[in-house]
Motif scaffolding. Structure first.
Motif, PDB file in Angstrom:
ATOM      1  N   CYS A  50       1.751 -18.492  26.629  1.00  0.00           N
ATOM      2  CA  CYS A  50       2.095 -17.431  27.506  1.00  0.00           C
ATOM      3  C   CYS A  50       0.749 -16.931  28.366  1.00  0.00           C
ATOM      4  CB  CYS A  50       2.808 -16.169  26.928  1.00  0.00           C
ATOM      5  SG  CYS A  50       1.519 -15.383  25.841  1.00  0.00           S
ATOM      6  N   LEU A  51       1.122 -16.208  29.383  1.00  0.00           N
ATOM      7  CA  LEU A  51      -0.085 -15.658  30.054  1.00  0.00           C
ATOM      8  C   LEU A  51      -0.211 -14.168  29.451  1.00  0.00           C
ATOM      9  CD1 LEU A  51      -1.760 -15.988  32.683  1.00  0.00           C
ATOM     10  CD2 LEU A  51      -0.189 -14.627  33.909  1.00  0.00           C
ATOM     11  N   VAL A  52      -1.445 -13.976  28.887  1.00  0.00           N
ATOM     12  CA  VAL A  52      -1.661 -12.577  28.064  1.00  0.00           C
ATOM     13  C   VAL A  52      -2.319 -11.853  29.260  1.00  0.00           C
ATOM     14  CG1 VAL A  52      -2.657 -11.405  26.248  1.00  0.00           C
ATOM     15  CG2 VAL A  52      -2.007 -13.715  25.965  1.00  0.00           C
ATOM     16  N   VAL A  53      -1.764 -10.454  29.486  1.00  0.00           N
ATOM     17  CA  VAL A  53      -2.473  -9.557  30.271  1.00  0.00           C
ATOM     18  C   VAL A  53      -2.682  -8.287  29.320  1.00  0.00           C
ATOM     19  CG1 VAL A  53      -2.072  -7.761  32.330  1.00  0.00           C
ATOM     20  CG2 VAL A  53      -0.986 -10.113  32.209  1.00  0.00           C
ATOM     21  N   TYR A  54      -4.064  -7.830  29.517  1.00  0.00           N
ATOM     22  CA  TYR A  54      -4.675  -7.028  28.528  1.00  0.00           C
ATOM     23  C   TYR A  54      -4.719  -5.552  29.322  1.00  0.00           C
ATOM     24  CZ  TYR A  54      -5.845 -10.742  25.301  1.00  0.00           C
ATOM     25  OH  TYR A  54      -5.878 -11.919  24.540  1.00  0.00           O
ATOM     26  N   VAL A  55      -4.280  -4.559  28.818  1.00  0.00           N
ATOM     27  CA  VAL A  55      -4.241  -3.045  29.480  1.00  0.00           C
ATOM     28  C   VAL A  55      -5.153  -2.231  28.507  1.00  0.00           C
ATOM     29  CG1 VAL A  55      -2.006  -3.612  30.755  1.00  0.00           C
ATOM     30  CG2 VAL A  55      -2.273  -2.553  28.488  1.00  0.00           C
ATOM     31  N   ALA A  56      -5.769  -1.393  29.275  1.00  0.00           N
ATOM     32  CA  ALA A  56      -6.633  -0.347  28.768  1.00  0.00           C
ATOM     33  C   ALA A  56      -5.795   0.305  27.669  1.00  0.00           C
ATOM     34  CB  ALA A  56      -7.450   0.470  29.534  1.00  0.00           C
ATOM     35  N   ARG A  57      -4.532   0.870  28.040  1.00  0.00           N
ATOM     36  CA  ARG A  57      -3.681   1.471  27.250  1.00  0.00           C
ATOM     37  C   ARG A  57      -2.027   1.172  27.745  1.00  0.00           C
ATOM     38  NH1 ARG A  57      -1.452   6.623  28.688  1.00  0.00           N
ATOM     39  NH2 ARG A  57      -2.344   7.121  30.846  1.00  0.00           N
ATOM     40  N   LYS A  58      -1.106   0.950  26.990  1.00  0.00           N
ATOM     41  CA  LYS A  58       0.156   0.864  27.418  1.00  0.00           C
ATOM     42  C   LYS A  58       0.688   2.097  27.901  1.00  0.00           C
ATOM     43  CE  LYS A  58       1.526  -3.378  25.325  1.00  0.00           C
ATOM     44  NZ  LYS A  58       2.806  -4.036  24.501  1.00  0.00           N
ATOM     45  N   VAL A  59       1.474   2.217  29.075  1.00  0.00           N
ATOM     46  CA  VAL A  59       2.129   3.521  29.356  1.00  0.00           C
ATOM     47  C   VAL A  59       3.609   3.082  29.921  1.00  0.00           C
ATOM     48  CG1 VAL A  59      -0.024   4.469  30.205  1.00  0.00           C
ATOM     49  CG2 VAL A  59       1.441   3.178  31.605  1.00  0.00           C
ATOM     50  N   PRO A  60       4.544   4.067  29.736  1.00  0.00           N
ATOM     51  CA  PRO A  60       5.805   3.954  30.196  1.00  0.00           C
ATOM     52  C   PRO A  60       6.001   3.088  31.277  1.00  0.00           C
ATOM     53  CG  PRO A  60       5.669   5.898  28.829  1.00  0.00           C
ATOM     54  CD  PRO A  60       4.524   5.100  28.953  1.00  0.00           C
ATOM     55  N   ARG A  61       6.881   2.457  31.776  1.00  0.00           N
ATOM     56  CA  ARG A  61       7.207   1.986  33.257  1.00  0.00           C
ATOM     57  C   ARG A  61       7.330   3.127  34.086  1.00  0.00           C
ATOM     58  NH1 ARG A  61      10.314  -3.083  34.357  1.00  0.00           N
ATOM     59  NH2 ARG A  61       9.073  -4.376  33.361  1.00  0.00           N
ATOM     60  N   THR A  62       7.826   4.309  33.637  1.00  0.00           N
ATOM     61  CA  THR A  62       8.300   5.394  34.479  1.00  0.00           C
ATOM     62  C   THR A  62       7.205   6.180  35.050  1.00  0.00           C
ATOM     63  OG1 THR A  62       8.743   6.649  32.721  1.00  0.00           O
ATOM     64  CG2 THR A  62      10.320   5.829  33.249  1.00  0.00           C
ATOM     65  N   GLU A  63       5.696   5.780  34.242  1.00  0.00           N
ATOM     66  CA  GLU A  63       4.559   6.635  34.681  1.00  0.00           C
ATOM     67  C   GLU A  63       3.842   5.590  35.717  1.00  0.00           C
ATOM     68  OE1 GLU A  63       2.348   7.986  31.380  1.00  0.00           O
ATOM     69  OE2 GLU A  63       4.217   8.945  30.395  1.00  0.00           O
ATOM     70  N   LEU A  64       4.361   4.455  35.731  1.00  0.00           N
ATOM     71  CA  LEU A  64       3.695   3.572  36.766  1.00  0.00           C
ATOM     72  C   LEU A  64       4.380   3.441  38.076  1.00  0.00           C
ATOM     73  CD1 LEU A  64       3.228   0.555  34.106  1.00  0.00           C
ATOM     74  CD2 LEU A  64       1.212   2.107  35.178  1.00  0.00           C
ATOM     75  N   ALA A  65       3.419   3.288  39.181  1.00  0.00           N
ATOM     76  CA  ALA A  65       3.999   2.936  40.386  1.00  0.00           C
ATOM     77  C   ALA A  65       4.724   1.510  40.230  1.00  0.00           C
ATOM     78  CB  ALA A  65       2.925   2.781  41.317  1.00  0.00           C
ATOM     79  N   ALA A  66       5.766   1.154  41.005  1.00  0.00           N
ATOM     80  CA  ALA A  66       6.381   0.002  41.102  1.00  0.00           C
ATOM     81  C   ALA A  66       5.285  -1.153  41.126  1.00  0.00           C
ATOM     82  CB  ALA A  66       7.471   0.024  42.284  1.00  0.00           C
ATOM     83  N   SER A  67       4.468  -1.040  42.106  1.00  0.00           N
ATOM     84  CA  SER A  67       3.536  -2.118  42.185  1.00  0.00           C
ATOM     85  C   SER A  67       2.614  -2.358  41.172  1.00  0.00           C
ATOM     86  CB  SER A  67       2.767  -1.632  43.568  1.00  0.00           C
ATOM     87  OG  SER A  67       1.767  -0.528  43.383  1.00  0.00           O
ATOM     88  N   ASP A  68       2.435  -1.506  40.165  1.00  0.00           N
ATOM     89  CA  ASP A  68       1.670  -1.648  38.974  1.00  0.00           C
ATOM     90  C   ASP A  68       2.310  -2.231  37.722  1.00  0.00           C
ATOM     91  OD1 ASP A  68      -0.661  -1.013  40.297  1.00  0.00           O
ATOM     92  OD2 ASP A  68      -0.225   1.263  39.812  1.00  0.00           O
ATOM     93  N   VAL A  69       3.873  -2.230  37.707  1.00  0.00           N
ATOM     94  CA  VAL A  69       4.446  -2.653  37.054  1.00  0.00           C
ATOM     95  C   VAL A  69       4.460  -4.187  36.540  1.00  0.00           C
ATOM     96  CG1 VAL A  69       7.008  -3.143  35.890  1.00  0.00           C
ATOM     97  CG2 VAL A  69       6.472  -0.835  36.977  1.00  0.00           C
TER      98      VAL A  69
END
Length: 90
Positions: A50-69
């Protein structure tokens, strides 16, 4: 996806998808790195390339702008989002 020739071709496909999408992914909130890897579910390596995307911290989708999901897949390749914390150059 699995071992042998199929694994090699799957890895090449994931590398190509990474090359096409890495700049866009790195521009999204919280993303710190992108790599090819093996999908992990419930702490268990599934062996699925798979493609692995590392994030500094996971946050709920509802806290992200649609373009950042982050998408569940890109060009038919699964995306595995993993929390890594911040990454700093040495």
């Amino acid at each position: 996806m699995g071992e042998g020739v199929g694994f090699d071709s799957d890895s090449a496909r994931v590398a190509a998808v990474r090359a096409r999408h890495e700049a866009d992914l790195m521009g999204r909130a919280n993303v710190v790195a992108v790599s090819e890897g093996s999908r992990v579910r419930g702490g268990v390596d599934t062996g699925q390339v798979c493609l692995v995307v590392y994030v500094a911290r996971k946050v709920p989708r509802t806290e992200l702008a649609a373009s950042d999901v982050l998408p569940a897949e890109l060009d038919g390749v699964p995306v595995d989002v993993r929390e890594s914390g911040p990454i700093h150059a040495l």
